[in-house]
Scaffold this motif. Structure first.
Motif, PDB file in Angstrom:
ATOM      1  N   VAL A   1     -57.155-102.649  50.072  1.00 44.05           N
ATOM      2  CA  VAL A   1     -57.454-103.586  48.984  1.00 44.05           C
ATOM      3  C   VAL A   1     -57.886-104.924  49.570  1.00 44.05           C
ATOM      4  O   VAL A   1     -58.909-105.495  49.187  1.00 44.05           O
ATOM      5  CB  VAL A   1     -56.241-103.753  48.046  1.00 44.05           C
ATOM      6  N   GLN A   2     -57.111-105.420  50.508  1.00 43.23           N
ATOM      7  CA  GLN A   2     -57.451-106.706  51.111  1.00 43.23           C
ATOM      8  C   GLN A   2     -58.722-106.617  51.944  1.00 43.23           C
ATOM      9  O   GLN A   2     -59.485-107.577  52.010  1.00 43.23           O
ATOM     10  CB  GLN A   2     -56.287-107.228  51.941  1.00 43.23           C
ATOM     11  N   ALA A   3     -58.976-105.456  52.556  1.00 39.75           N
ATOM     12  CA  ALA A   3     -60.217-105.293  53.322  1.00 39.75           C
ATOM     13  C   ALA A   3     -61.425-105.393  52.400  1.00 39.75           C
ATOM     14  O   ALA A   3     -62.408-106.066  52.731  1.00 39.75           O
ATOM     15  CB  ALA A   3     -60.210-103.953  54.054  1.00 39.75           C
ATOM     16  N   ARG A   4     -61.371-104.746  51.236  1.00 35.95           N
ATOM     17  CA  ARG A   4     -62.503-104.818  50.297  1.00 35.95           C
ATOM     18  C   ARG A   4     -62.740-106.248  49.844  1.00 35.95           C
ATOM     19  O   ARG A   4     -63.875-106.721  49.799  1.00 35.95           O
ATOM     20  CB  ARG A   4     -62.264-103.895  49.105  1.00 35.95           C
ATOM     21  N   VAL A   5     -61.671-106.937  49.529  1.00 37.64           N
ATOM     22  CA  VAL A   5     -61.819-108.324  49.084  1.00 37.64           C
ATOM     23  C   VAL A   5     -62.268-109.209  50.244  1.00 37.64           C
ATOM     24  O   VAL A   5     -63.091-110.104  50.066  1.00 37.64           O
ATOM     25  CB  VAL A   5     -60.517-108.845  48.439  1.00 37.64           C
ATOM     26  N   GLY A   6     -61.771-108.924  51.439  1.00 36.79           N
ATOM     27  CA  GLY A   6     -62.188-109.702  52.603  1.00 36.79           C
ATOM     28  C   GLY A   6     -63.680-109.598  52.856  1.00 36.79           C
ATOM     29  O   GLY A   6     -64.354-110.607  53.087  1.00 36.79           O
ATOM     30  N   VAL A   7     -64.219-108.389  52.780  1.00 34.53           N
ATOM     31  CA  VAL A   7     -65.654-108.202  53.006  1.00 34.53           C
ATOM     32  C   VAL A   7     -66.452-108.886  51.896  1.00 34.53           C
ATOM     33  O   VAL A   7     -67.480-109.519  52.159  1.00 34.53           O
ATOM     34  CB  VAL A   7     -65.998-106.702  53.120  1.00 34.53           C
TER      35      VAL A   7
ATOM     36  N   ALA B   1     -58.952-119.708  46.766  1.00 33.30           N
ATOM     37  CA  ALA B   1     -57.519-119.648  47.049  1.00 33.30           C
ATOM     38  C   ALA B   1     -57.111-118.269  47.550  1.00 33.30           C
ATOM     39  O   ALA B   1     -56.332-118.149  48.507  1.00 33.30           O
ATOM     40  CB  ALA B   1     -56.719-120.011  45.796  1.00 33.30           C
ATOM     41  N   ALA B   2     -57.632-117.225  46.928  1.00 30.77           N
ATOM     42  CA  ALA B   2     -57.313-115.859  47.353  1.00 30.77           C
ATOM     43  C   ALA B   2     -57.835-115.608  48.765  1.00 30.77           C
ATOM     44  O   ALA B   2     -57.136-115.025  49.607  1.00 30.77           O
ATOM     45  CB  ALA B   2     -57.887-114.851  46.363  1.00 30.77           C
TER      46      ALA B   2
ATOM     47  N   MET C   1     -55.425-114.718  52.021  1.00 27.97           N
ATOM     48  CA  MET C   1     -55.566-113.456  52.745  1.00 27.97           C
ATOM     49  C   MET C   1     -55.928-113.685  54.210  1.00 27.97           C
ATOM     50  O   MET C   1     -55.351-113.061  55.103  1.00 27.97           O
ATOM     51  CB  MET C   1     -56.624-112.569  52.083  1.00 27.97           C
ATOM     52  N   LEU C   2     -56.853-114.561  54.470  1.00 28.26           N
ATOM     53  CA  LEU C   2     -57.285-114.816  55.835  1.00 28.26           C
ATOM     54  C   LEU C   2     -56.179-115.471  56.657  1.00 28.26           C
ATOM     55  O   LEU C   2     -55.990-115.155  57.824  1.00 28.26           O
ATOM     56  CB  LEU C   2     -58.555-115.656  55.837  1.00 28.26           C
TER      57      LEU C   2
ATOM     58  N   ASP D   1     -62.040-118.701  63.097  1.00 26.34           N
ATOM     59  CA  ASP D   1     -61.825-119.477  64.324  1.00 26.34           C
ATOM     60  C   ASP D   1     -60.349-119.481  64.713  1.00 26.34           C
ATOM     61  O   ASP D   1     -60.008-119.354  65.897  1.00 26.34           O
ATOM     62  CB  ASP D   1     -62.328-120.908  64.150  1.00 26.34           C
ATOM     63  N   ARG D   2     -59.473-119.637  63.717  1.00 23.56           N
ATOM     64  CA  ARG D   2     -58.033-119.609  63.996  1.00 23.56           C
ATOM     65  C   ARG D   2     -57.608-118.259  64.548  1.00 23.56           C
ATOM     66  O   ARG D   2     -56.838-118.177  65.500  1.00 23.56           O
ATOM     67  CB  ARG D   2     -57.230-119.903  62.724  1.00 23.56           C
ATOM     68  N   MET D   3     -58.119-117.185  63.932  1.00 26.85           N
ATOM     69  CA  MET D   3     -57.761-115.850  64.408  1.00 26.85           C
ATOM     70  C   MET D   3     -58.259-115.630  65.836  1.00 26.85           C
ATOM     71  O   MET D   3     -57.526-115.118  66.682  1.00 26.85           O
ATOM     72  CB  MET D   3     -58.333-114.779  63.473  1.00 26.85           C
ATOM     73  N   ARG D   4     -59.488-116.015  66.099  1.00 28.10           N
ATOM     74  CA  ARG D   4     -60.037-115.838  67.439  1.00 28.10           C
ATOM     75  C   ARG D   4     -59.219-116.653  68.453  1.00 28.10           C
ATOM     76  O   ARG D   4     -58.934-116.172  69.560  1.00 28.10           O
ATOM     77  CB  ARG D   4     -61.508-116.234  67.484  1.00 28.10           C
TER      78      ARG D   4
END
Length: 185
Positions: free
Chosen positions: A100-106, A61-62, A66-67, A127-130
């Protein structure tokens, strides 16, 4: 006990996922427990489990939230009357990166290599972002550079791919910086 409205349930879920993201950023996905998230959120363990089945469900969910927030930002740029040029688009995206979100994203990218559900979320959001980057670059080529739509769509593909790659590299760079480096001028 009074029932929660849908809006209140959504607020509670956001409160829980925001607390989880802070914990994941500090401790990592593996070392964060439900007890950590409970303490961070100020809610009871029962409240956490009323909204999420387990920690894996909360990680998914997180990650999804975030994405999707990042993807939504790109959609706003594409819809602008004068979309940003590719350099400005990348500059805006990187300026908006939250450490913070970058660390969790990676960490989420890593989790996507072993968890099929997280994998699907990451692939879908990427895919949505691209696609949104492609739409934004296409809109810039048509509205600002005055290209015809079909050639603009074709020309936008490699540009959007490079913007996405550079953005992801910047996310990784931000995630790997130490807290000391984050506060340095």
């Amino acid at each position: 006990m009074p029932r929660l409205t849908d809006a209140r349930k959504e607020l509670r879920r956001t409160q829980i996922t925001d607390a989880a993201v802070r914990c994941f950023s500090r401790n990592g996905l593996e070392r964060t427990s439900i007890a950590d998230i409970t303490a961070e959120s100020g809610l009871s363990t029962g409240s956490i489990y009323a909204h999420y089945r387990n920690k894996a469900d909360l990680v998914r969910a997180a990650a999804r939230e975030m994405l999707h927030r990042r993807a939504d930002t790109i959609g706003e740029y594409a819809a602008a009357d004068v979309p940003p040029d590719p350099d400005e688009l990348l500059s805006r995206l990187t300026a908006a990166i939250d450490p913070v979100q970058a660390r969790v994203g990676v960490q989420t990218w890593s989790e996507a290599t072993t968890d099929p559900a997280v994998h699907d979320i990451v692939v879908d959001a990427t895919d949505r972002m691209r696609a949104m980057l492609h739409d934004c670059v296409t809109a810039w080529l048509v509205k600002v550079e005055h290209h015809e739509p079909d050639p603009a769509r074709e020309r936008a593909t490699p540009i959007a791919h490079r913007i996405m790659a550079l953005y992801q590299a910047e996310l990784l760079y931000t995630a790997l910086r130490t807290p000391h480096e984050e506060t340095a001028p």
